[in-house]
Design a protein around this motif. Structure first.
Motif, PDB file in Angstrom:
ATOM      1  N   MET A 165       0.835  -1.199   0.000  1.00 31.30           N
ATOM      2  CA  MET A 165       0.000   0.000   0.000  1.00 31.30           C
ATOM      3  C   MET A 165       0.867   1.245   0.000  1.00 31.30           C
ATOM      4  SD  MET A 165      -1.350   0.243   3.946  1.00 31.30           S
ATOM      5  CE  MET A 165      -1.886  -1.436   4.039  1.00 31.30           C
ATOM      6  N   THR A 166       0.277   2.321  -0.475  1.00 30.95           N
ATOM      7  CA  THR A 166       0.941   3.619  -0.368  1.00 30.95           C
ATOM      8  C   THR A 166       0.102   4.488   0.559  1.00 30.95           C
ATOM      9  OG1 THR A 166      -0.202   4.535  -2.303  1.00 30.95           O
ATOM     10  CG2 THR A 166       1.974   3.514  -2.668  1.00 30.95           C
ATOM     11  N   SER A 223      11.211   8.152  11.699  1.00 28.50           N
ATOM     12  CA  SER A 223      10.522   7.528  12.840  1.00 28.50           C
ATOM     13  C   SER A 223       9.207   6.899  12.372  1.00 28.50           C
ATOM     14  CB  SER A 223      10.278   8.541  13.963  1.00 28.50           C
ATOM     15  OG  SER A 223       9.346   9.512  13.560  1.00 28.50           O
ATOM     16  N   MET A 224       8.551   7.491  11.357  1.00 29.26           N
ATOM     17  CA  MET A 224       7.330   6.901  10.805  1.00 29.26           C
ATOM     18  C   MET A 224       7.639   5.568  10.132  1.00 29.26           C
ATOM     19  SD  MET A 224       4.657   8.642  11.568  1.00 29.26           S
ATOM     20  CE  MET A 224       3.412   8.100  10.420  1.00 29.26           C
ATOM     21  N   VAL A 225       8.770   5.481   9.456  1.00 26.58           N
ATOM     22  CA  VAL A 225       9.177   4.218   8.827  1.00 26.58           C
ATOM     23  C   VAL A 225       9.259   3.131   9.905  1.00 26.58           C
ATOM     24  CG1 VAL A 225      11.117   3.009   7.728  1.00 26.58           C
ATOM     25  CG2 VAL A 225      10.364   5.229   6.839  1.00 26.58           C
ATOM     26  N   ASP A 226       9.907   3.448  11.021  1.00 25.42           N
ATOM     27  CA  ASP A 226      10.036   2.480  12.114  1.00 25.42           C
ATOM     28  C   ASP A 226       8.676   2.115  12.713  1.00 25.42           C
ATOM     29  OD1 ASP A 226      12.779   2.438  11.792  1.00 25.42           O
ATOM     30  OD2 ASP A 226      13.135   3.982  13.317  1.00 25.42           O
ATOM     31  N   ILE A 227       7.808   3.108  12.851  1.00 23.92           N
ATOM     32  CA  ILE A 227       6.471   2.858  13.402  1.00 23.92           C
ATOM     33  C   ILE A 227       5.696   1.910  12.487  1.00 23.92           C
ATOM     34  CG2 ILE A 227       4.213   3.937  13.833  1.00 23.92           C
ATOM     35  CD1 ILE A 227       5.834   6.381  14.927  1.00 23.92           C
ATOM     36  N   PHE A 228       5.740   2.152  11.176  1.00 25.23           N
ATOM     37  CA  PHE A 228       5.036   1.279  10.228  1.00 25.23           C
ATOM     38  C   PHE A 228       5.613  -0.136  10.256  1.00 25.23           C
ATOM     39  CE2 PHE A 228       3.940   5.241   7.633  1.00 25.23           C
ATOM     40  CZ  PHE A 228       2.670   5.315   8.162  1.00 25.23           C
ATOM     41  N   VAL A 244       9.560  -0.624   4.208  1.00 21.48           N
ATOM     42  CA  VAL A 244       8.867   0.668   4.180  1.00 21.48           C
ATOM     43  C   VAL A 244       9.834   1.687   3.598  1.00 21.48           C
ATOM     44  CG1 VAL A 244       7.728   2.463   5.545  1.00 21.48           C
ATOM     45  CG2 VAL A 244       7.534   0.070   6.249  1.00 21.48           C
ATOM     46  N   THR A 245       9.390   2.379   2.560  1.00 25.26           N
ATOM     47  CA  THR A 245      10.207   3.433   1.959  1.00 25.26           C
ATOM     48  C   THR A 245       9.415   4.736   1.957  1.00 25.26           C
ATOM     49  OG1 THR A 245       9.453   2.789  -0.251  1.00 25.26           O
ATOM     50  CG2 THR A 245      11.561   1.876   0.492  1.00 25.26           C
ATOM     51  N   TYR A 246      10.151   5.852   1.968  1.00 28.47           N
ATOM     52  CA  TYR A 246       9.518   7.162   1.972  1.00 28.47           C
ATOM     53  C   TYR A 246      10.023   7.968   0.791  1.00 28.47           C
ATOM     54  CZ  TYR A 246       8.305  11.914   3.385  1.00 28.47           C
ATOM     55  OH  TYR A 246       7.806  13.195   3.408  1.00 28.47           O
ATOM     56  N   LEU A 293       9.590  13.657  -2.179  1.00 33.03           N
ATOM     57  CA  LEU A 293       9.012  14.477  -3.242  1.00 33.03           C
ATOM     58  C   LEU A 293       7.477  14.399  -3.267  1.00 33.03           C
ATOM     59  CD1 LEU A 293       9.789  16.328  -5.636  1.00 33.03           C
ATOM     60  CD2 LEU A 293       9.734  14.280  -7.075  1.00 33.03           C
ATOM     61  N   THR A 294       6.942  13.194  -3.090  1.00 39.63           N
ATOM     62  CA  THR A 294       5.481  13.017  -3.117  1.00 39.63           C
ATOM     63  C   THR A 294       4.876  12.902  -1.714  1.00 39.63           C
ATOM     64  OG1 THR A 294       5.674  10.615  -3.280  1.00 39.63           O
ATOM     65  CG2 THR A 294       5.543  11.859  -5.365  1.00 39.63           C
ATOM     66  N   ASN A 295       5.735  12.908  -0.689  1.00 43.28           N
ATOM     67  CA  ASN A 295       5.296  12.795   0.703  1.00 43.28           C
ATOM     68  C   ASN A 295       4.511  11.497   0.921  1.00 43.28           C
ATOM     69  OD1 ASN A 295       5.436  14.021   3.265  1.00 43.28           O
ATOM     70  ND2 ASN A 295       3.339  14.745   3.085  1.00 43.28           N
ATOM     71  N   THR A 296       5.047  10.414   0.337  1.00 41.49           N
ATOM     72  CA  THR A 296       4.342   9.136   0.323  1.00 41.49           C
ATOM     73  C   THR A 296       5.210   8.006   0.867  1.00 41.49           C
ATOM     74  OG1 THR A 296       3.100   9.854  -1.621  1.00 41.49           O
ATOM     75  CG2 THR A 296       3.139   7.491  -1.184  1.00 41.49           C
ATOM     76  N   PHE A 297       4.593   7.174   1.702  1.00 40.50           N
ATOM     77  CA  PHE A 297       5.227   5.956   2.186  1.00 40.50           C
ATOM     78  C   PHE A 297       4.722   4.794   1.346  1.00 40.50           C
ATOM     79  CE2 PHE A 297       5.341   8.738   5.829  1.00 40.50           C
ATOM     80  CZ  PHE A 297       6.580   8.497   6.385  1.00 40.50           C
ATOM     81  N   ARG A 298       5.622   3.873   1.029  1.00 44.25           N
ATOM     82  CA  ARG A 298       5.245   2.615   0.378  1.00 44.25           C
ATOM     83  C   ARG A 298       5.515   1.521   1.405  1.00 44.25           C
ATOM     84  NH1 ARG A 298       4.804   0.114  -4.931  1.00 44.25           N
ATOM     85  NH2 ARG A 298       5.570  -2.029  -4.830  1.00 44.25           N
ATOM     86  N   ILE A 299       4.478   0.761   1.719  1.00 39.88           N
ATOM     87  CA  ILE A 299       4.553  -0.236   2.778  1.00 39.88           C
ATOM     88  C   ILE A 299       4.318  -1.614   2.163  1.00 39.88           C
ATOM     89  CG2 ILE A 299       3.556  -0.966   4.981  1.00 39.88           C
ATOM     90  CD1 ILE A 299       2.533   2.072   5.131  1.00 39.88           C
TER      91      ILE A 299
END
Length: 190
Positions: A108-109, A121-126, A135-137, A140-146
């Motif tokens: 999911m994104t 820290s959000m990467v670690d939380i996810f 989990v990547t961030y 540029l698009t302010n988007t996480f890919r999980i």
């Protein structure tokens, strides 16, 4: 004696055939459930969901919850269609019901509407809260890919007319334990 051997061979053949058909229908229904979720087709999602869920959360309420979860003031979530690479556990018969654990790739994104100050820290939380593999961030698009492996619990019983229906397995098995007793939870190792 020959009759007994023939009867046993026939019985064994029938049992293997029934199990093969069961697994074939399970694979077909799991793919339907996956596609419905990725496409956010609520009617198809509800058609593949174990019906007792709607005794706890009515469909219209669930649709509203999904909508708010997928798009709100802070972020939007999109499911990404990938090769699910299903792996199917053993089909277990417990108390006249059939169960099977189905693991699959889930991606999911999550796009945030405000810039992220502390994306690391959000990467670690996810990774922790969602048990995500990767989990990547993208700043540029302010988007996480999980990316993670998720689990569906397949159920076929009298209520579903012995057709496979699914529940998402959550970390604490809350929904499952609201629908099934402790004996079934234990037998499935939940």
């Amino acid at each position: 004696m020959k009759t007994k051997i023939l009867f046993f061979a026939f019985f064994l053949f029938q049992t293997i055939t029934i199990l093969a058909q069961d697994m074939a229908s399970l694979k077909t229904e799991a793919l339907k459930s996956y596609k419905a979720s990725v496409n956010m087709n609520f009617d198809d999602i509800f058609a593949t969901t174990y019906p007792k869920v709607f005794d706890i959360i009515p469909q219209d309420q669930m649709k509203k919850m999904f909508g708010q979860m997928m798009e709100n003031e802070q972020f939007s979530i999109k499911l990404v269609e990938v090769e699910p690479n299903f792996s199917f556990g053993e089909i277990k018969k417990i108390e006249g019901k059939s169960f099977c654990m189905v693991n699959y790739n889930n991606v999911m994104t999550m796009k945030f509407k405000e810039p992220m100050d502390d994306a690391e820290s959000m990467v670690d939380i996810f990774k922790t809260s969602m048990e995500a593999d990767k989990v990547t961030y993208d700043k540029l698009t302010n988007t996480f890919r999980i990316e993670m492996r998720s689990t569906l619990i397949a159920v076929a019983d009298d209520l579903t007319k012995n057709q496979w229906k699914f529940l998402n397995k959550d970390k604490e098995n809350k929904m499952f334990s609201m629908l099934f007793d402790a004996k079934i939870l234990k037998a499935l190792g939940l």
